[in-house]
Design an enzyme around this catalytic site. Sequence first.
Site, PDB file in Angstrom:
ATOM      1  N   ASP A   8       0.865  -1.182   0.000  1.00 32.64           N
ATOM      2  CA  ASP A   8       0.000   0.000   0.000  1.00 32.64           C
ATOM      3  C   ASP A   8       0.900   1.230   0.000  1.00 32.64           C
ATOM      4  O   ASP A   8       1.794   1.346   0.844  1.00 32.64           O
ATOM      5  CB  ASP A   8      -0.896   0.022   1.243  1.00 32.64           C
ATOM      6  CG  ASP A   8      -2.034  -0.993   1.151  1.00 32.64           C
ATOM      7  OD1 ASP A   8      -2.056  -1.762   0.175  1.00 32.64           O
ATOM      8  OD2 ASP A   8      -2.885  -1.018   2.054  1.00 32.64           O
ATOM      9  N   ASP A 129     -15.127  -3.026  -1.192  1.00 27.27           N
ATOM     10  CA  ASP A 129     -14.688  -2.901   0.190  1.00 27.27           C
ATOM     11  C   ASP A 129     -15.919  -2.639   1.042  1.00 27.27           C
ATOM     12  O   ASP A 129     -16.616  -1.657   0.812  1.00 27.27           O
ATOM     13  CB  ASP A 129     -13.689  -1.755   0.308  1.00 27.27           C
ATOM     14  CG  ASP A 129     -12.575  -1.876  -0.743  1.00 27.27           C
ATOM     15  OD1 ASP A 129     -12.086  -3.002  -0.936  1.00 27.27           O
ATOM     16  OD2 ASP A 129     -12.222  -0.862  -1.364  1.00 27.27           O
TER      17      ASP A 129
END
Length: 243
Positions: A8, A129
């Site tokens: 990330d 998500d």
Amino acid sequence: MILFPAIDLKNGQCVRLEQGDMARATVFNLDPAAQAQSFAEQGFEYLHVVDLDGAFAGKPVNAQAVEAMLKRIKIPVQLGGGIRDLATVEAWLAKGITRVIIGTAAVRDPELVKAAAKKFPGRVAVGLDARDGKVAVEGWAETSQVTVLEIAQRFEDAGVAAIIFTDIARDGLLKGLNLDATIALAEAISIPVIASGGLASIEDVKAMLTPRAKKLAGAIAGRALYDGRLDPAAALTLIRAAA
């Protein structure tokens, strides 16, 4: 079953967030390309990368770091974060990304996903998500009113390569994957589903290899790899033995 190590990106660095909160970021590596190389050398076969700043900005922000990774490694890379139009999809694929992940735009602009998947078969995934079953968008800063299944079903015949399903409540907290919800989604649609959020140990990998999880296409490992709770060699050996 593919185990994807996750990188990330925030401010050009490799970080992990807790529950998607940018204020709760831990920096694990200042050099994402070196981290990518390390994962490739450990034997991973596919890398999962998210441009966190891009997810919030709605356009690529950490392009330099991503390009440095692509120069350094030969394994395929899937990338999400800030991919909101066809031009961005095309640009990343042209630069050597194997598969793009469309998240927010899949909720706001489903036609983009369909157009991209049609133009680049097998190279477009959707990132869904969820917070309490509802899909979150804009870098998880907002929660929509639609369920994961409703959105996944929109793309049933669109040629989407995979759906990456993340349980935000577990993400970065090492509480274990939410396999019940992930398997339920996988059984309700024909698109391959990848589990994400909370993978904590070799036990999660074992659970992914049980018969009830046979429809799942893979899982994403983040913090567990960075803080040593998951031994890459042990996990990969287990997966290969089951293949």
